[in-house]
Structures are given as structure tokens and as C-alpha cells.
Design a protein around this motif. Structure first.
Motif, PDB file in Angstrom:
ATOM      1  N   LYS A  70       0.830  -1.199   0.000  1.00 22.24           N
ATOM      2  CA  LYS A  70       0.000   0.000   0.000  1.00 22.24           C
ATOM      3  C   LYS A  70       0.866   1.252   0.000  1.00 22.24           C
ATOM      4  CE  LYS A  70      -3.675   2.282   2.600  1.00 22.24           C
ATOM      5  NZ  LYS A  70      -4.524   2.220   3.788  1.00 22.24           N
ATOM      6  N   SER A  71       1.900   1.251   0.836  1.00 23.76           N
ATOM      7  CA  SER A  71       2.814   2.389   0.914  1.00 23.76           C
ATOM      8  C   SER A  71       3.532   2.606  -0.409  1.00 23.76           C
ATOM      9  CB  SER A  71       3.832   2.151   2.033  1.00 23.76           C
ATOM     10  OG  SER A  71       4.784   3.183   2.059  1.00 23.76           O
ATOM     11  N   THR A  74       1.126   4.059  -2.987  1.00 24.75           N
ATOM     12  CA  THR A  74       0.860   5.463  -2.689  1.00 24.75           C
ATOM     13  C   THR A  74       2.038   6.305  -3.134  1.00 24.75           C
ATOM     14  OG1 THR A  74      -0.515   4.865  -0.801  1.00 24.75           O
ATOM     15  CG2 THR A  74       0.344   7.102  -0.841  1.00 24.75           C
ATOM     16  N   GLU A  78       2.042   9.244  -6.009  1.00 21.10           N
ATOM     17  CA  GLU A  78       2.503  10.606  -5.728  1.00 21.10           C
ATOM     18  C   GLU A  78       3.586  11.028  -6.725  1.00 21.10           C
ATOM     19  OE1 GLU A  78       3.748  10.327  -1.671  1.00 21.10           O
ATOM     20  OE2 GLU A  78       1.708  10.496  -0.898  1.00 21.10           O
TER      21      GLU A  78
END
Length: 84
Positions: A70-71, A74, A78
Motif C-alpha cells: 500500500k505504501s 501510494t 505521488e
């Protein structure tokens, strides 16, 4: 260790002898960055007591993997947004 077997006063020594046949030496040889995974509570305790390493339940390892994925997704989103 088989549950409480390894903590019984009359079975503790046998449990340690069994663990020393392969489990504990393998854990001791493992790189310090390697994850040690054991599902059983008593197994994790025996690894901690016998090899001074923390063993994680497979569910915790899966949660860590999902958090990392998930990190990473993300961070990738970005980066794509900032590069236009």
C-alpha cells in the motif's frame, strides 16, 4: 514444542532436545534481517527463549506485506502526480 508440552516440568528437557535437532540451530544461523515465522504461540516462545529471536505469526507477516504494498503504491501515485 506442541503446545504446553515444552513447558511441562517433565517434558521441558525433551522439548529443548527436539528443538536443538534442527529448529533452533537454523534460527541461530539465519541472517538477522530474515523474518522468522511461526504460527504457534508456544513455538514463538520457544524460538525466543532458545535463540533470542522474535518469531512472527504468519498473519503479522501478511499485514506487513500489505502495508508495504500500500505504501509503495501510494508513493508511486505521488511520483506520477508530481511528474505530471
Amino acid at each position: 514444542m506442541a503446545g504446553a508440552f515444552g513447558y511441562g516440568a517433565d517434558t521441558y528437557d525433551a522439548s529443548i532436545e527436539m528443538a536443538e535437532l534442527s529448529l533452533l540451530p537454523a534460527v541461530r544461523r539465519a541472517d538477522q534481517t530474515a523474518l522468522i515465522v511461526a504460527d504457534g504461540t508456544s513455538c514463538r516462545h520457544q524460538i525466543h527463549d532458545g535463540a533470542q529471536r522474535e518469531a512472527l505469526h504468519v498473519a503479522r507477516v501478511l499485514a506487513m506485506s500489505l502495508d508495504r504494498a500500500k505504501s509503495n503504491s501510494t508513493s508511486l501515485a505521488e511520483k506520477e502526480t508530481s511528474h505530471g
